[in-house]
Design an enzyme around this catalytic site. Structure first.
Site, mmCIF file in Angstrom:
data_model
loop_
_atom_site.group_PDB
_atom_site.id
_atom_site.type_symbol
_atom_site.label_atom_id
_atom_site.label_comp_id
_atom_site.label_asym_id
_atom_site.label_seq_id
_atom_site.Cartn_x
_atom_site.Cartn_y
_atom_site.Cartn_z
ATOM 1 N N ALA A 1 8.009 2.758 8.878
ATOM 2 C CA ALA A 1 8.217 2.786 10.333
ATOM 3 C C ALA A 1 8.587 4.154 10.881
ATOM 4 C CB ALA A 1 9.288 1.765 10.727
ATOM 5 N N ARG B 1 6.575 6.679 11.336
ATOM 6 C CA ARG B 1 5.501 7.259 12.150
ATOM 7 C C ARG B 1 4.488 6.194 12.549
ATOM 8 N NH1 ARG B 1 2.714 11.281 8.496
ATOM 9 N NH2 ARG B 1 3.384 9.869 6.845
ATOM 10 N N VAL C 1 8.393 0.810 -1.082
ATOM 11 C CA VAL C 1 8.255 -0.647 -1.054
ATOM 12 C C VAL C 1 7.268 -1.181 -2.097
ATOM 13 C CG1 VAL C 1 9.092 -1.138 1.265
ATOM 14 C CG2 VAL C 1 6.726 -0.386 0.952
ATOM 15 N N ASN D 1 4.149 -2.996 7.187
ATOM 16 C CA ASN D 1 3.245 -2.030 7.790
ATOM 17 C C ASN D 1 2.937 -0.856 6.859
ATOM 18 O OD1 ASN D 1 2.131 -0.337 10.181
ATOM 19 N ND2 ASN D 1 3.809 0.887 9.348
ATOM 20 N N TYR E 1 -8.579 0.892 -0.223
ATOM 21 C CA TYR E 1 -7.846 0.553 1.000
ATOM 22 C C TYR E 1 -8.305 -0.808 1.545
ATOM 23 C CZ TYR E 1 -5.951 1.317 5.741
ATOM 24 O OH TYR E 1 -5.278 1.211 6.927
ATOM 25 N N LYS F 1 -6.254 -4.295 1.973
ATOM 26 C CA LYS F 1 -6.082 -4.891 3.304
ATOM 27 C C LYS F 1 -6.679 -6.296 3.368
ATOM 28 C CE LYS F 1 -3.794 -1.558 5.292
ATOM 29 N NZ LYS F 1 -2.386 -1.790 5.680
#
Lengths: 81, 244
Positions: free
Chosen positions: B10, B12, B61, B87, B152, B156
């Protein structure tokens, strides 16, 4: 804490946390089949036991718990160290 | 009632916008960051100068021990997490034929493993309290695929299947889990795109421009409310109407 005290605290938890019918709760009662607790409910119960008695129940041991009596056994064993 | 929100990554971009939006709506917000403490502090200052409550917590994380430490610290300083926004994400783009295994692992760990670890840690108190909101940030790449972004896109797409499963597991306990999938948003991650790529991308977007981080944040903040109690297991695409 002796076994009977642990038993009564656990049956209180079953009634208060999981909303189970007190008369159905016995040592032989199976959570999923007899008490109609879903699989997440069993996980919730284990979390409640951990908080209530300040013990850690590893996943491997948790998988072995199928009845109220087995839950009591695990907590008794944990508290005995 | 004030709720506690944790937003990973969080400091940016979209994460920061989400943290500011949730704080602006009266939640106490924990700003997680991996490395950029200066940016995280700046984000926190924006929150506190507006009279809202927040903290910053450094943690990778993708690492189970650090996630445990993160949740312990948030719990201690703000309380149990009611709203979790996963995020944190990185990109290490390359064609599959040239992709390094290390870059596959790095991206999947940071983007997907982190979602599992943080959800697992958050769900325990959420299940007990019979209320929780989980919003996982995916990407249009995860839905449509994207050349040069297989790692990626896989991470996702994984987030989507994971989130739908969580939604089914805990729906009966007052907990919702949803995905927000942004398209092209103006952040540091898209800043590196060449002008040609930007122009081509913009031409394929109905709205005709890249999105703003706060335009993603407002979608996230809706899903975090009581009003969204009947919305779960969904993928909300925020892409300005992209033709893929």
């Amino acid at each position: 804490m002796d076994r009977s005290e642990i038993e009564s605290r656990i049956s209180n938890l079953l009634v208060s946390e999981l909303g189970l019918d007190e008369v159905k709760v016995s040592a032989e009662a199976r959570f999923e089949e007899d008490l109609e607790v879903d699989s997440l409910g069993v996980v919730e119960l284990l979390m409640a036991l951990e908080d209530e008695f300040g013990v850690k129940i590893p996943d491997e041991e948790a998988e072995e718990i199928g009845t109220v009596g087995e839950a009591v056994d695990v907590v008794v064993a944990k508290l005995a160290g | 009632m004030t709720k506690v929100a944790l937003v990973t990554g969080a400091s940016r971009g979209i994460g920061r916008a989400v943290a500011l939006e949730l704080a602006g709506r009266g939640n106490s917000v924990a700003i997680n960051y991996a490395a950029n403490s200066e940016a995280a502090t700046e984000a926190l200052e924006e929150i506190t100068s507006a009279g809202n409550e927040g903290i910053t917590v450094k943690a990778d994380v993708g690492d189970p021990d650090e996630v445990e430490g993160l949740f312990d610290e948030v719990h201690e300083r703000l309380g149990p997490v009611d709203i979790l926004v996963n995020n944190a994400g990185i990109a290490r783009d390359a064609l599959v034929l040239r992709m390094k295994t290390a870059h596959w692992d790095e991206v999947v760990n940071t983007n997907l493993r982190s979602v599992f670890l943080c959800c697992k840690a958050a769900l325990r108190p959420m299940v007990r309290s019979r209320w929780g909101r989980i919003i996982n940030i995916s990407s249009v790449s995860g839905i449509a695929g994207n050349a040069g972004q297989a790692n990626y896109a896989a991470s996702k797409a994984g987030i989507i299947g994971f989130t739908k499963s969580v939604a089914k597991e805990v729906g009966s306990r007052g907990i919702t889990a949803n995905v927000v999938a942004p398209g092209f948003i103006d952040t540091d991650m898209t800043n590196d795109l060449s002008d040609d790529v930007r122009a081509a991308a913009s031409a394929s977007i109905a709205v005709g421009r890249f999105g703003l981080p706060r335009e993603v944040a407002s979608a996230v903040s809706y899903l975090a409310t009581d009003d969204a109690a009947y919305v779960t297991g969904q993928v909300l695409v925020v892409d300005g109407g992209m033709a893929l």
